[in-house]
Design an enzyme around this catalytic site. Structure first.
Site, PDB file in Angstrom:
ATOM      1  N   LYS A  22       0.837  -1.210   0.000  1.00 57.13           N
ATOM      2  CA  LYS A  22       0.000   0.000   0.000  1.00 57.13           C
ATOM      3  C   LYS A  22       0.869   1.256   0.000  1.00 57.13           C
ATOM      4  CE  LYS A  22      -1.692   1.821   4.001  1.00 57.13           C
ATOM      5  NZ  LYS A  22      -1.445   3.264   4.074  1.00 57.13           N
ATOM      6  N   ASN A  23       1.857   1.280   0.876  1.00 57.24           N
ATOM      7  CA  ASN A  23       2.637   2.513   1.003  1.00 57.24           C
ATOM      8  C   ASN A  23       3.573   2.746  -0.179  1.00 57.24           C
ATOM      9  OD1 ASN A  23       1.348   3.016   3.357  1.00 57.24           O
ATOM     10  ND2 ASN A  23       3.089   2.634   4.707  1.00 57.24           N
ATOM     11  N   CYS A 118      -5.564  13.384  13.036  1.00 58.82           N
ATOM     12  CA  CYS A 118      -5.498  11.992  12.615  1.00 58.82           C
ATOM     13  C   CYS A 118      -5.424  11.172  13.888  1.00 58.82           C
ATOM     14  CB  CYS A 118      -4.237  11.832  11.770  1.00 58.82           C
ATOM     15  SG  CYS A 118      -3.738  10.155  11.460  1.00 58.82           S
ATOM     16  N   ARG A 123       0.428  14.829  12.655  1.00 58.61           N
ATOM     17  CA  ARG A 123       0.960  14.627  11.304  1.00 58.61           C
ATOM     18  C   ARG A 123       1.068  15.920  10.492  1.00 58.61           C
ATOM     19  NH1 ARG A 123      -1.192   8.782   9.314  1.00 58.61           N
ATOM     20  NH2 ARG A 123       0.750   8.713   8.181  1.00 58.61           N
ATOM     21  N   ASP A 308       4.657   1.012  11.964  1.00 63.56           N
ATOM     22  CA  ASP A 308       3.461   0.342  11.429  1.00 63.56           C
ATOM     23  C   ASP A 308       3.313  -1.097  11.924  1.00 63.56           C
ATOM     24  OD1 ASP A 308       2.704   2.598  10.125  1.00 63.56           O
ATOM     25  OD2 ASP A 308       3.239   1.925   8.108  1.00 63.56           O
ATOM     26  N   ARG A 400      -8.589  -0.437   4.518  1.00 65.27           N
ATOM     27  CA  ARG A 400      -7.760   0.595   3.873  1.00 65.27           C
ATOM     28  C   ARG A 400      -6.408   0.023   3.472  1.00 65.27           C
ATOM     29  NH1 ARG A 400      -6.041   4.664   7.503  1.00 65.27           N
ATOM     30  NH2 ARG A 400      -4.598   4.863   5.771  1.00 65.27           N
TER      31      ARG A 400
HETATM   32  C1  UD1 Z   1       4.338   7.055   6.107  1.00 70.68           C
HETATM   33  C2  UD1 Z   1       3.470   5.837   5.948  1.00 70.68           C
HETATM   34  C3  UD1 Z   1       2.956   5.382   7.318  1.00 70.68           C
HETATM   35  C4  UD1 Z   1       4.113   5.176   8.288  1.00 70.68           C
HETATM   36  C5  UD1 Z   1       5.012   6.408   8.325  1.00 70.68           C
HETATM   37  C6  UD1 Z   1       6.269   6.214   9.161  1.00 70.68           C
HETATM   38  C7  UD1 Z   1       2.486   6.082   3.746  1.00 70.68           C
HETATM   39  C8  UD1 Z   1       1.283   6.342   2.933  1.00 70.68           C
HETATM   40  N1  UD1 Z   1       2.353   6.158   5.082  1.00 70.68           N
HETATM   41  O1  UD1 Z   1       3.514   8.091   6.635  1.00 70.68           O
HETATM   42  O2  UD1 Z   1       2.253   4.147   7.142  1.00 70.68           O
HETATM   43  O3  UD1 Z   1       3.607   4.947   9.580  1.00 70.68           O
HETATM   44  O4  UD1 Z   1       5.429   6.759   6.989  1.00 70.68           O
HETATM   45  O5  UD1 Z   1       6.999   5.123   8.686  1.00 70.68           O
HETATM   46  O6  UD1 Z   1       3.538   5.775   3.236  1.00 70.68           O
HETATM   47  N2  UD1 Z   1       6.460  14.922  10.307  1.00 70.68           N
HETATM   48  C9  UD1 Z   1       6.622  16.270  10.583  1.00 70.68           C
HETATM   49  N3  UD1 Z   1       6.546  17.159   9.552  1.00 70.68           N
HETATM   50  C10 UD1 Z   1       6.328  16.752   8.264  1.00 70.68           C
HETATM   51  C11 UD1 Z   1       6.182  15.380   7.996  1.00 70.68           C
HETATM   52  C12 UD1 Z   1       6.245  14.478   9.045  1.00 70.68           C
HETATM   53  O7  UD1 Z   1       6.814  16.658  11.723  1.00 70.68           O
HETATM   54  O8  UD1 Z   1       6.278  17.606   7.368  1.00 70.68           O
HETATM   55  C13 UD1 Z   1       6.502  13.951  11.422  1.00 70.68           C
HETATM   56  C14 UD1 Z   1       5.167  13.222  11.602  1.00 70.68           C
HETATM   57  O9  UD1 Z   1       4.279  13.972  12.385  1.00 70.68           O
HETATM   58  C15 UD1 Z   1       5.597  11.954  12.282  1.00 70.68           C
HETATM   59  C16 UD1 Z   1       6.963  11.681  11.656  1.00 70.68           C
HETATM   60  O10 UD1 Z   1       7.406  12.919  11.097  1.00 70.68           O
HETATM   61  O11 UD1 Z   1       5.731  12.162  13.655  1.00 70.68           O
HETATM   62  C17 UD1 Z   1       6.954  10.608  10.591  1.00 70.68           C
HETATM   63  O12 UD1 Z   1       6.078  10.972   9.553  1.00 70.68           O
HETATM   64  P1  UD1 Z   1       6.286  10.533   8.043  1.00 70.68           P
HETATM   65  O13 UD1 Z   1       7.530   9.712   7.917  1.00 70.68           O
HETATM   66  O14 UD1 Z   1       6.153  11.736   7.198  1.00 70.68           O
HETATM   67  O15 UD1 Z   1       5.032   9.589   7.822  1.00 70.68           O
HETATM   68  P2  UD1 Z   1       4.016   9.600   6.612  1.00 70.68           P
HETATM   69  O16 UD1 Z   1       4.737   9.844   5.337  1.00 70.68           O
HETATM   70  O17 UD1 Z   1       2.854  10.453   6.955  1.00 70.68           O
END
Ligand code: UD1
Length: 419
Positions: A22-23, A118, A123, A308, A400
């Site tokens: 999925k990811n 969320c 996030r 995850d 999902r």
């Molecule tokens: C992706 C995965 C999700 C997984 C996560 C961490 C997908 C669709 N989802 O989510 O399943 O749990 O990686 O492996 O691929 N953060 C910030 N600022 C930002 C972006 C992120 O502070 O601009 C923080 C987030 O709040 C969180 C951490 O960074 O605490 C990790 O987030 P991120 O790696 O971005 O996760 P996703 O891409 O949302």
């Protein structure tokens, strides 16, 4: 909203093929917007999030043809007809923020609803936006939307240091950089296998991406990218979920279509808790030996233990001998499954981002609610090993990210029904 009814206590036995990730597929569908030519994506998983992403890019002008039987999606976007992802779709599918990079790259503008709250944490998207700004985009936010545009019509390559190796920010900035002027370097980039799959797809389109899988990714901008074909990598989290379920129920299963290398942290922890895991090429065999031994787990970006898989491991450790400690370092509120597991008799104490689990002999079946995708998976695992009947409510969260999980579990001998 649908429920799973699980009669626990049956060990899982047999062989099952893991679905595609999925990811990995979500950013790849979004990246199809970079080209006017046809992109053919193979081995697609039948998931609600995949349908959501297809719907989103259709609204932006993509001609999307889904062939469920052949498990393929064809995407052609000769012209973008829109550049807005509205709140309805973004709130349903957080990964919709990933269209911002391709839209900025191809149309020079993008408007995406702010993702909002969320269940697993706030996030934010600040790292995505800082990166776009460094590449010359102007960002405005208001009325619940973030709007970005390139005053010069084109993004400019630059060096971007991410304060945290965010998966989404790395993906969004990689796709944005594909058509940018000059070289973009992303430092402290995420190195998850899904990033490597996205880079492979982009390179097949004619992009020039190197370093994916390390903490420094270099993208040399090109004028245009073309259509291509791509087979999506196996889902390491689905594999980890099934491995944990097999180990906990004292089963013996073989998973096909896996990359054992991607599962090293899960394999290591299952082995440490006393289970047997055998790697055989693109297959993994898991044998549940006895009651698991307690573990200490801390989630980290890849190659650390994946957030995850944290909820599923929490369910597993409820049955362990001894006291386990889980520290969640990635998301600030990812313990929604704890209260539901407690309804089944689990002995868990929460202290901020730490869960302390006193293992007990067996949980009891109960009615519980899936609050998010992986929390739902954790409750299914707990139900498979619990005494009596467990009813997991709100399984749309599970749909999902798991493709008909009950069919796979039934094939392995579980007593699980969808209602
Ligand atoms: C992706 C995965 C999700 C997984 C996560 C961490 C997908 C669709 N989802 O989510 O399943 O749990 O990686 O492996 O691929 N953060 C910030 N600022 C930002 C972006 C992120 O502070 O601009 C923080 C987030 O709040 C969180 C951490 O960074 O605490 C990790 O987030 P991120 O790696 O971005 O996760 P996703 O891409 O949302």
């Amino acid at each position: 909203m649908g429920a799973f009814v699980i009669r626990g206590g049956k060990p899982l036995f047999g062989t099952v093929a893991v679905s595609s990730s999925k990811n990995a597929i979500l950013p790849i569908i979004s990246a199809c917007l970079l080209s006017g030519e046809e992109c053919l994506i193979k081995q697609i998983p039948g998931l609600d999030d995949v349908s959501g992403m297809c719907e989103l890019i259709s609204n932006l002008g993509a001609d999307v043809k889904v062939n469920g039987r052949a498990r393929q999606i064809s995407v052609r976007t000769p012209h973008l007809t829109g550049h807005t992802a509205d709140y309805e779709v973004v709130s349903r599918l957080r990964a919709s923020f990933l269209v911002m990079g391709p839209l900025l790259a191809r149309a020079g503008k993008a408007k995406v609803a702010l993702p909002g709250g969320c269940p697993i944490g706030s996030r934010p998207v600040d790292l995505h936006l800082k990166g776009f700004e460094a590449m010359g985009a102007q960002i405005q936010s208001g009325h619940g939307y973030i709007e970005a545009f390139c005053p010069d019509g084109k993004l400019k390559g630059t060096t971007i240091y991410l304060d945290f190796p965010s998966v989404g920010a790395t993906e969004n900035l990689m796709t944005a950089a594909v058509l940018a002027e000059g070289r973009t370097v992303i430092e402290n980039a995420a190195s998850e296998p899904e990033i490597v799959d996205l880079a492979a797809f982009l390179n097949k389109m004619g992009a020039k991406v190197s370093g994916a899988g390390t903490d420094t990714i270099v993208i040399d901008g090109v004028d245009k990218v073309h259509g291509t074909e791509h087979t999506i990598m196996p889902d390491r989290i689905e594999a980890g979920t099934l491995m944990t379920a097999a180990a906990l129920t004292g089963g013996d299963i073989t998973l096909t279509n896996v990359v054992p290398e991607h599962l090293k942290p899960v394999t290591a922890k299952l082995r440490e808790s006393g289970m047997e895991v055998i790697e055989q090429g693109s297959e993994l065999r898991v044998r549940g030996m006895a009651r698991p031994v307690a573990l200490d787990i801390k989630t980290h970006p890849f190659p650390g233990f994946p957030t995850d898989m944290q909820a599923q491991m929490a369910a597993y450790l409820c049955f362990a001998e001894g006291t386990s400690v889980i520290v969640e370092t990635i998301f600030e509120n990812r313990f929604m499954h704890v209260n539901e597991l407690k309804r089944m008799g689990a002995q868990i104490r929460l202290d901020g981002r730490t869960a302390i689990i006193e293992g007990i002999d067996c949980l009891q079946g109960a009615q519980v609610r899936a609050t998010d995708l992986r929390a739902g998976a954790a409750l299914v695992i707990a139900g498979l090993a619990a005494r009596g009947t467990t009813e997991v409510l709100d399984i749309h969260h599970i749909d999902r990210g798991y493709e008909f999980i009950e069919n796979k579990l039934q094939r392995l001998g579980a007593d699980i029904q969808r209602q």
